[in-house]
Motif scaffolding. Structure first.
Motif, PDB file in Angstrom:
ATOM      1  N   ALA A 411      10.301 -12.658  -3.131  1.00 32.79           N
ATOM      2  CA  ALA A 411      11.249 -12.789  -4.237  1.00 32.79           C
ATOM      3  C   ALA A 411      11.697 -11.424  -4.741  1.00 32.79           C
ATOM      4  O   ALA A 411      10.979 -10.425  -4.649  1.00 32.79           O
ATOM      5  N   ALA A 412      12.907 -11.405  -5.291  1.00 35.14           N
ATOM      6  CA  ALA A 412      13.488 -10.155  -5.791  1.00 35.14           C
ATOM      7  C   ALA A 412      12.853  -9.697  -7.103  1.00 35.14           C
ATOM      8  O   ALA A 412      13.185  -8.621  -7.598  1.00 35.14           O
ATOM      9  N   ASP A 413      11.948 -10.497  -7.685  1.00 33.49           N
ATOM     10  CA  ASP A 413      11.308 -10.137  -8.955  1.00 33.49           C
ATOM     11  C   ASP A 413      10.486  -8.856  -8.843  1.00 33.49           C
ATOM     12  O   ASP A 413      10.286  -8.159  -9.838  1.00 33.49           O
ATOM     13  N   TYR A 414      10.020  -8.538  -7.653  1.00 35.64           N
ATOM     14  CA  TYR A 414       9.096  -7.431  -7.463  1.00 35.64           C
ATOM     15  C   TYR A 414       9.868  -6.243  -6.914  1.00 35.64           C
ATOM     16  O   TYR A 414      10.369  -6.276  -5.790  1.00 35.64           O
ATOM     17  N   GLU A 415       9.966  -5.190  -7.707  1.00 35.58           N
ATOM     18  CA  GLU A 415      10.939  -4.132  -7.452  1.00 35.58           C
ATOM     19  C   GLU A 415      10.396  -2.989  -6.606  1.00 35.58           C
ATOM     20  O   GLU A 415      11.094  -2.470  -5.738  1.00 35.58           O
ATOM     21  N   SER A 416       9.184  -2.558  -6.872  1.00 31.96           N
ATOM     22  CA  SER A 416       8.664  -1.393  -6.159  1.00 31.96           C
ATOM     23  C   SER A 416       7.942  -1.821  -4.888  1.00 31.96           C
ATOM     24  O   SER A 416       7.518  -2.974  -4.733  1.00 31.96           O
ATOM     25  N   GLU A 417       7.773  -0.853  -3.988  1.00 31.10           N
ATOM     26  CA  GLU A 417       7.048  -1.124  -2.753  1.00 31.10           C
ATOM     27  C   GLU A 417       5.605  -1.504  -3.057  1.00 31.10           C
ATOM     28  O   GLU A 417       5.035  -2.395  -2.429  1.00 31.10           O
ATOM     29  N   ALA A 418       5.010  -0.843  -4.079  1.00 31.94           N
ATOM     30  CA  ALA A 418       3.626  -1.143  -4.448  1.00 31.94           C
ATOM     31  C   ALA A 418       3.492  -2.583  -4.936  1.00 31.94           C
ATOM     32  O   ALA A 418       2.515  -3.269  -4.601  1.00 31.94           O
ATOM     33  N   GLU A 419       4.462  -3.061  -5.717  1.00 34.58           N
ATOM     34  CA  GLU A 419       4.422  -4.454  -6.184  1.00 34.58           C
ATOM     35  C   GLU A 419       4.568  -5.421  -5.026  1.00 34.58           C
ATOM     36  O   GLU A 419       3.868  -6.437  -4.961  1.00 34.58           O
ATOM     37  N   ARG A 420       5.464  -5.096  -4.093  1.00 35.95           N
ATOM     38  CA  ARG A 420       5.686  -6.007  -2.961  1.00 35.95           C
ATOM     39  C   ARG A 420       4.452  -6.082  -2.065  1.00 35.95           C
ATOM     40  O   ARG A 420       4.091  -7.161  -1.582  1.00 35.95           O
ATOM     41  N   VAL A 421       3.801  -4.955  -1.881  1.00 31.17           N
ATOM     42  CA  VAL A 421       2.570  -4.960  -1.080  1.00 31.17           C
ATOM     43  C   VAL A 421       1.482  -5.765  -1.787  1.00 31.17           C
ATOM     44  O   VAL A 421       0.740  -6.533  -1.162  1.00 31.17           O
ATOM     45  N   PHE A 422       1.413  -5.608  -3.106  1.00 36.39           N
ATOM     46  CA  PHE A 422       0.388  -6.308  -3.880  1.00 36.39           C
ATOM     47  C   PHE A 422       0.577  -7.822  -3.802  1.00 36.39           C
ATOM     48  O   PHE A 422      -0.385  -8.564  -3.541  1.00 36.39           O
ATOM     49  N   VAL A 423       1.800  -8.314  -4.033  1.00 34.88           N
ATOM     50  CA  VAL A 423       2.004  -9.769  -4.015  1.00 34.88           C
ATOM     51  C   VAL A 423       1.862 -10.335  -2.606  1.00 34.88           C
ATOM     52  O   VAL A 423       1.445 -11.486  -2.439  1.00 34.88           O
ATOM     53  N   GLN A 424       2.181  -9.527  -1.596  1.00 33.67           N
ATOM     54  CA  GLN A 424       1.956 -10.004  -0.233  1.00 33.67           C
ATOM     55  C   GLN A 424       0.465 -10.188   0.011  1.00 33.67           C
ATOM     56  O   GLN A 424       0.041 -11.127   0.692  1.00 33.67           O
ATOM     57  N   GLY A 425      -0.333  -9.313  -0.603  1.00 37.45           N
ATOM     58  CA  GLY A 425      -1.780  -9.465  -0.506  1.00 37.45           C
ATOM     59  C   GLY A 425      -2.260 -10.756  -1.139  1.00 37.45           C
ATOM     60  O   GLY A 425      -3.153 -11.436  -0.601  1.00 37.45           O
ATOM     61  N   ILE A 426      -1.667 -11.136  -2.299  1.00 28.18           N
ATOM     62  CA  ILE A 426      -2.040 -12.413  -2.918  1.00 28.18           C
ATOM     63  C   ILE A 426      -1.625 -13.575  -2.028  1.00 28.18           C
ATOM     64  O   ILE A 426      -2.381 -14.534  -1.838  1.00 28.18           O
TER      65      ILE A 426
END
Length: 452
Positions: A411-426
């Motif tokens: 989803a586009a809600d997660y803006e930074s690369e760190a956020e995207r990596v984190f939610v992919q981990g979840i």
């Protein structure tokens, strides 16, 4: 001396709370018009509209009130700024009771504010909010313009605000005071704690995942100040049109601990902790107690199903901190309960270095990694859940969770690369949990009743 507080639901006078401080004795009297109104409701099951022959238990009244107060630092701030002792529950609700969870307001005045009185709106520009979040270690987030604002229960920093329209439509944030308006949303800024990175994003992901799975979670969004702030729409508030002007109607809710008349300290099943000498004591909130609350609802089968889905979803996301204050009920006219939307959904197992003992055990198991088919079969037996129903629901939710978690991670809600990596981990964690749950509930259905 005895002191009195008046209890209100919108402009209706619910009754009075009395307190004698020296012996810490509490009293409750419902107002006669409130008792005779077909739309009225009791404060909680332990405090029914019909006065018991032995009167209301003083401790039950105090327990109900204590659950309305904030916890952790927010409580410390309220204590300090109001010159009160932490144990002075009556003084704290007097100071903070104009805005609580649910419908109730507490005032020292026997007369409500006139319905025509103007509400006071104090706008919070994003720049100011960002500055206040940055300064919160020095000036608590609950203090604005020299006044302590009420914070709903919980340990995280929160700010209660009124939102004049949806954020995506340019909505503005306000502090609201007065008879017509109240907070409609809860702001939960990211903690900034390196031990719990991306906590606002974590909760947004888990809450949104539940909604994507058609589960009854509260609406959430992310606000950027530019710091990430979780914005939670309050389900105990309804904005109504009153003569062309907005008016906020408050709905009465209680959490599961209030429904069971348990103290705040009993929100965890092991209410005395997990040390060897006391780990066997399990007097706090448990799944068995929670499912017992279904007997207080209008539709027991629907309520039990909602509780089962809640318990299984916590397993899927790895929320080891799903405790007794994290499940709430609407209180309907007459006093029947109805499960409320879910909230505080976080994948706690994403963080290392934290105690991750389960707040409530599946059967006798308090460790997430140790949950077995037998533990789930035991859980179902204790809670009165058919294990074939648990298998069907568990496998259905597992399949949905795998698909929707993968989609939400993009989803586009997660803006930074760190956020995207984190939610992919979840999302990857949820997928593994889904595979595990699919097998566990299938095996749990095979256990013979005589072994449970």
């Amino acid at each position: 001396m005895r002191h009195t507080l008046h209890v209100w639901a919108d402009e209706a006078h619910v009754g009075t709370i009395e307190h004698e401080g020296r012996d810490d004795r509490w009293g409750l009297s419902y107002a006669e018009p409130w008792v005779n109104d077909t739309r009225s409701y009791p404060l909680s099951p332990a405090l029914p509209l019909a006065r018991p022959a032995a009167d209301y238990a003083s401790a039950s009244i105090k327990r109900f009130i204590e659950h309305l107060l904030p916890e952790g630092r927010a409580l410390d701030v309220a204590v300090t700024y109001n010159g009160l002792a932490r144990t002075n529950v009556f003084g704290l609700i007097w100071a903070l009771g104009a805005e609580t969870a649910g419908a109730l307001r507490f005032t020292g005045n026997a007369n409500p504010a006139p319905p025509t009185a103007e509400s006071i709106l104090r706008e919070i520009p994003l720049q100011e909010l960002d500055r206040r979040i940055a300064e919160r270690e020095h000036v608590p987030l609950t203090v604005w313009d020299g006044k302590v604002r009420m914070s709903v229960a919980g340990l995280q920093d929160k700010l209660l605000v009124y939102l004049d329209r949806p954020l995506q439509e340019g909505g503005r944030l306000f502090l609201a005071d007065g008879p017509r308006l109240a907070s409609t949303h809860i702001l939960k800024p990211d903690t900034g704690n390196p031990q719990t990175p991306h906590l606002a994003v974590n909760e947004h992901f888990c809450m949104t995942l539940a909604r994507r799975m058609q589960l009854p979670a509260a609406e959430v969004s992310l606000l950027r100040t530019p710091r990430p702030v979780l914005v939670v729409r309050r389900f105990d508030r309804e904005v109504q049109n009153d003569g062309g002007q907005p008016r906020v109607h408050r709905r009465h809710i209680i959490d599961a601990c209030q429904a069971c008349d348990l103290p705040v300290a009993y929100k965890y099943e092991r209410n005395l902790g997990s040390a060897e000498a006391v780990r066997h004591i399990r007097d706090g909130m448990s799944f068995e107690r929670l499912f017992g609350c279904a007997d207080l609802t209008a539709n027991k089968a629907v309520s039990r199903l909602a509780m089962l889905r809640w318990a299984l979803f916590q397993f899927l996301i790895g929320n080891s901190d799903a405790h007794g204050k994290n499940f709430s009920f609407f209180v309907r006219p007459g006093g029947l309960l109805e499960p409320a939307p879910w909230y505080d959904l976080v994948s706690v197992l994403q963080y290392d270095g934290f105690e991750t003992e389960l707040a409530m055990a599946y059967g006798d198991v308090f460790r997430h990694a140790e949950v077995s088919a037998f533990a789930l079969a035991d859980f179902a037996a204790r809670c009165g859940i058919d294990r074939k129903l648990m298998r069907r629901e568990g496998q259905r939710l597992a399949k949905l969770a795998t698909t929707e978690a993968a989609a939400q991670a993009q989803a586009a809600d997660y803006e930074s690369e760190a956020e995207r990596v984190f939610v992919q981990g979840i999302a990857d964690f949820v997928a593994r949990q889904a595979d595990r749950l699919t097998q566990l509930v299938a095996d749990a259905a095979l256990w013979k009743d005589e072994y449970l």
